[in-house]
Design a protein around this motif. Structure first.
Motif, PDB file in Angstrom:
ATOM      1  N   PHE A 174       0.862  -1.178   0.000  1.00 54.59           N
ATOM      2  CA  PHE A 174       0.000   0.000   0.000  1.00 54.59           C
ATOM      3  C   PHE A 174       0.901   1.230   0.000  1.00 54.59           C
ATOM      4  N   SER A 175       0.882   1.960  -1.114  1.00 54.26           N
ATOM      5  CA  SER A 175       1.745   3.147  -1.187  1.00 54.26           C
ATOM      6  C   SER A 175       1.343   4.152  -0.109  1.00 54.26           C
ATOM      7  N   SER A 176       0.071   4.172   0.240  1.00 54.21           N
ATOM      8  CA  SER A 176      -0.379   4.998   1.361  1.00 54.21           C
ATOM      9  C   SER A 176      -1.757   4.522   1.785  1.00 54.21           C
ATOM     10  N   GLU A 177      -2.196   4.997   2.940  1.00 59.02           N
ATOM     11  CA  GLU A 177      -3.524   4.618   3.446  1.00 59.02           C
ATOM     12  C   GLU A 177      -4.629   5.142   2.512  1.00 59.02           C
ATOM     13  N   ARG A 178      -4.275   6.133   1.688  1.00 63.50           N
ATOM     14  CA  ARG A 178      -5.275   6.732   0.800  1.00 63.50           C
ATOM     15  C   ARG A 178      -5.744   5.794  -0.308  1.00 63.50           C
ATOM     16  N   ILE A 179      -4.996   4.722  -0.587  1.00 62.03           N
ATOM     17  CA  ILE A 179      -5.449   3.820  -1.644  1.00 62.03           C
ATOM     18  C   ILE A 179      -6.310   2.680  -1.112  1.00 62.03           C
ATOM     19  N   VAL A 180      -6.431   2.587   0.214  1.00 63.01           N
ATOM     20  CA  VAL A 180      -7.215   1.485   0.792  1.00 63.01           C
ATOM     21  C   VAL A 180      -8.699   1.528   0.378  1.00 63.01           C
ATOM     22  N   ARG A 210     -11.129  -1.675  -0.495  1.00 58.04           N
ATOM     23  CA  ARG A 210     -12.274  -1.991   0.357  1.00 58.04           C
ATOM     24  C   ARG A 210     -13.564  -2.033  -0.464  1.00 58.04           C
ATOM     25  N   ALA A 211     -13.689  -1.122  -1.429  1.00 62.74           N
ATOM     26  CA  ALA A 211     -14.911  -1.048  -2.241  1.00 62.74           C
ATOM     27  C   ALA A 211     -15.119  -2.308  -3.078  1.00 62.74           C
ATOM     28  N   TYR A 212     -14.049  -3.036  -3.371  1.00 62.76           N
ATOM     29  CA  TYR A 212     -14.165  -4.244  -4.195  1.00 62.76           C
ATOM     30  C   TYR A 212     -13.877  -5.511  -3.390  1.00 62.76           C
ATOM     31  N   ASP A 213     -13.839  -5.365  -2.084  1.00 63.03           N
ATOM     32  CA  ASP A 213     -13.525  -6.515  -1.219  1.00 63.03           C
ATOM     33  C   ASP A 213     -14.512  -7.663  -1.436  1.00 63.03           C
ATOM     34  N   ASP A 214     -15.773  -7.343  -1.744  1.00 61.60           N
ATOM     35  CA  ASP A 214     -16.793  -8.394  -1.880  1.00 61.60           C
ATOM     36  C   ASP A 214     -16.590  -9.267  -3.117  1.00 61.60           C
ATOM     37  N   VAL A 215     -16.108  -8.684  -4.212  1.00 56.07           N
ATOM     38  CA  VAL A 215     -15.929  -9.464  -5.443  1.00 56.07           C
ATOM     39  C   VAL A 215     -14.469  -9.853  -5.687  1.00 56.07           C
ATOM     40  N   ALA A 216     -13.569  -9.194  -4.997  1.00 58.46           N
ATOM     41  CA  ALA A 216     -12.147  -9.407  -5.280  1.00 58.46           C
ATOM     42  C   ALA A 216     -11.617 -10.649  -4.576  1.00 58.46           C
ATOM     43  N   HIS A 217     -10.547 -11.193  -5.125  1.00 58.66           N
ATOM     44  CA  HIS A 217      -9.781 -12.256  -4.471  1.00 58.66           C
ATOM     45  C   HIS A 217      -8.391 -11.692  -4.234  1.00 58.66           C
ATOM     46  N   HIS A 253      -3.959  -5.966   5.305  1.00 56.06           N
ATOM     47  CA  HIS A 253      -4.659  -4.819   5.867  1.00 56.06           C
ATOM     48  C   HIS A 253      -5.887  -5.330   6.613  1.00 56.06           C
ATOM     49  N   PRO A 254      -6.107  -4.862   7.851  1.00 60.38           N
ATOM     50  CA  PRO A 254      -7.201  -5.414   8.655  1.00 60.38           C
ATOM     51  C   PRO A 254      -8.597  -5.198   8.039  1.00 60.38           C
ATOM     52  N   ALA A 255      -8.736  -4.229   7.153  1.00 62.60           N
ATOM     53  CA  ALA A 255     -10.064  -3.952   6.579  1.00 62.60           C
ATOM     54  C   ALA A 255     -10.389  -4.828   5.379  1.00 62.60           C
TER      55      ALA A 255
END
Lengths: 335, 335
Positions: free
Chosen positions: A112-118, A122-129, A139-141
């Motif tokens: 993660f280049s910075s926390e700003r890219i998280v 997170r927005a694609y956590d449901d479909v992403a692998h 990352h805990p999120a």
């Protein structure tokens, strides 16, 4: 296989993302998988190559990063129905295409280049692998399918004896990588230091590193390609990896241990996972600790260091791990 | 309606792309079209608003441009089946999503930042519907559906009498915009100059502009919002638009003529299309020509200048033109 297009695949010198994409691609092809590598046109691969950019944008100023990254990623998704799975070794941008095609995508998060890219992860956590490159970098999120440590082509590295009698710094010249700490440790340990790597921070190099370079106590070799790394690592008493950030993985750390050369690392980020104290090197907290570790790692069994590292960081092991994830998300073994 | 997220829609001060997206959106809504505006969360619109970024990335450093542009564009295409047509007022990045959904997209090309971005427009020329913002800005390698000059909310500008007795520079402070040429012309014409606009080139402002600012011969007002522009334009003898690049369109030029204030412009880029000599101002080739034009435009009929500009640059005319293109690509009038 969706690679970064900052550099050619495999990279000529620096380019860890491109190196991992190359190692994984060639390993999959060697096992008979049908792989299309999306990378720069000057890339070298046994896979099918799809190229939108003639060269890496870090290597050719005529290549506009935004334009060619867009064309590059668009092309993968336009051809998505040809593939059982997309391996995203790029970054977050492909995620926002992923709901538009049914082909599953496995996204390796190279850091993660910075926390700003998280937020986009997170927005694609449901479909992403997601694949983490170390447990430390999870990352805990986010929800991950696996942690897969990078693997390297271990046959490129032979067991060295450390006969050069020097300590080695191998990596980008940048405050994050602790080049000046390495200079101090070598001086206090009474050993010469060899520095190799691309300069990523010109001011740091000029002000804090270059004044110490005298060709004897401290030597700077510039960037070294994969071929030269073997000899350089093999001759080193130890690799100094005194990082000033929570590094998600260190390819040079794995390479060093595969060459039998112990690593003295600050116990940050992924280092606790990579370096086994007393076997592959030493984990220390500060410069004093690093100086004290030099005589300790000098007497380690370099052959045992190598064996353990080969088992843990071979390309074969990495390919095994990725195939397992790919089969899982594609709904079973390769059709 | 896919807007840029550099600024809020409509922009507080600078933001021509966001201004056009706003004008078009509100015009469509006023005619009863069902419009979803994809823009920053602090945007103001009578349309439905879909926001991924809380604020413009030029206005809030917490907003990462790459991350939020990706989320923003991804969101449009994930919802594409809800729309008859996507109006892309963003840039080229949405193009590479366009083959993944059946919804047609009309892409307004707001200018080419460099020849290096042409390849991506060319790669999607077969599926894209391009709108040029002036004939002068049409790229010979691309196929366009139409040229549509920007329109402005003409009711925001009243007919001014030029009673302030000053010449006006209105735009970004940047060498491209010819701020220093305006200073020279005003000095030689013996009239005060008022400068308004955001500083886009700090060095240029400090070295070439600020030394002339004395609050009498040359006044600098900083950025001015849409509301202040009316009074500022109405009081000006003429607008000086002595550009040093082939400007694809000049919103301030249209605004000035709608306020009845003639424009003295260098005959480059779109200026030959926008300024009708003897009616809306003068087209000149150099500083000498601009100085000579001041007494000429001073006696023009400001009311006639305004009438012609209202007919050519009203929001209504722009909305008409876009509706025609949208209906064409959507295969007929609004369902």
């Amino acid at each position: 296989m969706l690679a970064s297009i900052a550099h050619r695949v495999p990279p000529r010198s620096y380019g860890p993302w491109e190196q991992v994409a190359s190692t994984l691609t060639e390993g999959l092809v060697a096992r008979g998988h049908d792989v299309t590598l999306f990378a720069t046109r000057d890339s070298r691969t046994a896979a099918r190559l799809h190229a939108e950019a003639t060269a890496g944008y870090e290597e050719d100023p005529a290549v506009d990063p935004k334009v060619h990254e867009a064309l590059h990623i668009g092309a993968v998704f336009e051809r998505a129905d040809e593939f059982d799975v997309v391996s995203n070794q790029f970054d977050f941008l492909p995620l926002v295409f992923s709901r538009l095609v049914p082909t599953p995508m496995v996204t390796t998060i190279h850091g993660f280049s910075s926390e700003r890219i998280v937020p986009v992860y997170r927005a694609y956590d449901d479909v992403a692998h997601y694949v983490a490159i170390s447990d430390a970098d999870r990352h805990p999120a986010l929800t991950y399918d696996a942690t897969i440590h990078h693997g390297i082509e271990v046959e490129r590295f032979s067991l060295g004896e450390g006969g050069g009698g020097y300590l080695l710094f191998l990596g980008r010249i940048h405050p994050d990588k602790g080049t000046t700490a390495a200079i101090e440790v070598a001086r206090r340990a009474g050993l010469p230091l060899v520095i190799a790597g691309v300069v990523h921070d010109e001011d740091y190099f000029r002000d804090a590193v270059a004044p110490h370079v005298d060709g004897r106590a401290v030597t700077y070799l510039g960037a070294v390609g994969p071929a030269e790394r073997d000899a350089l690592l093999g001759g080193a008493v130890a690799l100094l990896h005194l990082i000033d950030f929570d590094e998600p993985f260190g390819l040079s750390v794995a390479e060093s241990m595969v060459a039998g050369t112990p690593v003295i690392a600050f116990a940050r980020g992924s280092m606790r996972e990579l370096v086994r104290p007393g076997l592959g090197g030493a984990l220390v907290d500060d410069v004093d600790g690093a100086v004290a570790a030099v005589p300790v790692v000098r007497v380690l069994d370099r052959s045992a260091c190598r064996s353990d590292a080969v088992a843990r960081f071979s390309a074969d092991r990495m390919v095994d791990d990725y195939v397992r994830v790919f089969e899982q998300v594609a709904g079973g073994p390769r059709r």
